[in-house]
Design an enzyme around this catalytic site. Structure first.
Site, PDB file in Angstrom:
ATOM      1  N   ASP A   1       8.809   4.030 -11.570  1.00 47.06           N
ATOM      2  CA  ASP A   1       7.945   2.386 -12.019  1.00 47.06           C
ATOM      3  C   ASP A   1       9.648   1.847 -12.273  1.00 47.06           C
ATOM      4  O   ASP A   1      10.694   2.824 -12.747  1.00 47.06           O
ATOM      5  CB  ASP A   1       7.341   2.314 -12.837  1.00 47.06           C
ATOM      6  CG  ASP A   1       6.221   2.445 -13.016  1.00 47.06           C
ATOM      7  OD1 ASP A   1       5.935   2.129 -11.572  1.00 47.06           O
ATOM      8  OD2 ASP A   1       5.493   3.098 -13.629  1.00 47.06           O
TER       9      ASP A   1
ATOM     10  N   ASP B   1       2.725  -1.615  -8.002  1.00 44.96           N
ATOM     11  CA  ASP B   1       0.776  -2.341  -9.224  1.00 44.96           C
ATOM     12  C   ASP B   1       0.636  -3.981  -8.864  1.00 44.96           C
ATOM     13  O   ASP B   1      -0.296  -4.722  -9.183  1.00 44.96           O
ATOM     14  CB  ASP B   1       1.975  -2.408 -10.684  1.00 44.96           C
ATOM     15  CG  ASP B   1       1.607  -0.492 -10.583  1.00 44.96           C
ATOM     16  OD1 ASP B   1       1.445   0.242 -10.395  1.00 44.96           O
ATOM     17  OD2 ASP B   1       3.048  -0.157 -11.539  1.00 44.96           O
TER      18      ASP B   1
END
Length: 198
Positions: free
Chosen positions: A132, A148
């Site tokens: 991330d 995401d």
């Protein structure tokens, strides 16, 4: 005008070409997710966050061993299994979406969700964690990635379609098609004849 042109272009394609185009779009989305993670690994890992908008948005490397947005940490095998089941259901849903013009958007949203799921699953399988790197520091939002974004955007648009575009009859048709595999309309909306009625 542009929308009409895209619609006619899609309508004029045969099924085989549509399948190849859908596959290409899916692979491109997964590639985009993976290449951004590659750059995050090589240029952000071990470094201070890269501020794009002071006190608002920055690139911040994080190894996420949980689900989207960092929830349920250290459940790798569980998430891989859940993702595989989800992808199989999504594929089944995709192939059973009624072949009507008004459901085109549903096909693309399903592809987007699958690309997001596959993108993060690749990380879990080969790295043991999900990379991330997007961080909204203004609201201290959990760090996330491109995959995401795919899922979040697709779900958001799907909610809008359910409440403001699809009728109750449309939703019932989608549900029946998913459960029973009945897809009795071609792209032009004409009813097919013959075949097994069950």
């Amino acid at each position: 005008m542009f929308k009409i042109g895209i619609s006619n272009f899609w309508k004029g394609m045969d099924k085989k070409m549509k399948k190849w185009l859908a596959l290409l779009a899916f692979l491109a989305a997964v590639f985009l997710d993976q290449i951004t993670k590659y750059f995050a690994l090589h240029y952000l890992r071990g470094q201070d966050s890269f501020v794009l908008i002071p006190k608002v948005f920055e690139l911040y490397y994080l190894e996420n061993r949980g689900a989207a947005f960092g929830i349920l940490q250290n459940k790798g095998i569980f998430f891989i299994m859940i993702t595989l089941v989800f992808i199989m259901i999504a594929v089944l849903f995709y192939v059973r979406i009624p072949e009507k013009k008004k459901f085109y958007s549903l096909r693309w949203l399903t592809l987007l969700v699958m690309a997001g799921a596959v993108g993060n699953m690749i990380d879990r399988v080969f790295r043991g964690y999900v990379v991330d790197f997007f961080y909204f520091s203004l609201i201290d939002f959990p760090v996330f990635n491109v995959a995401d974004c795919y899922v979040t955007l697709a779900v958001f648009i799907l909610v809008l379609l359910i409440f403001f575009y699809f009728s109750e009859e449309d939703l019932e048709e989608i549900w029946r098609s998913f459960l029973h595999g009945k897809n009795n309309h071609d792209i032009s909306g004409e009813t097919r004849t013959g075949g097994n009625p069950h």
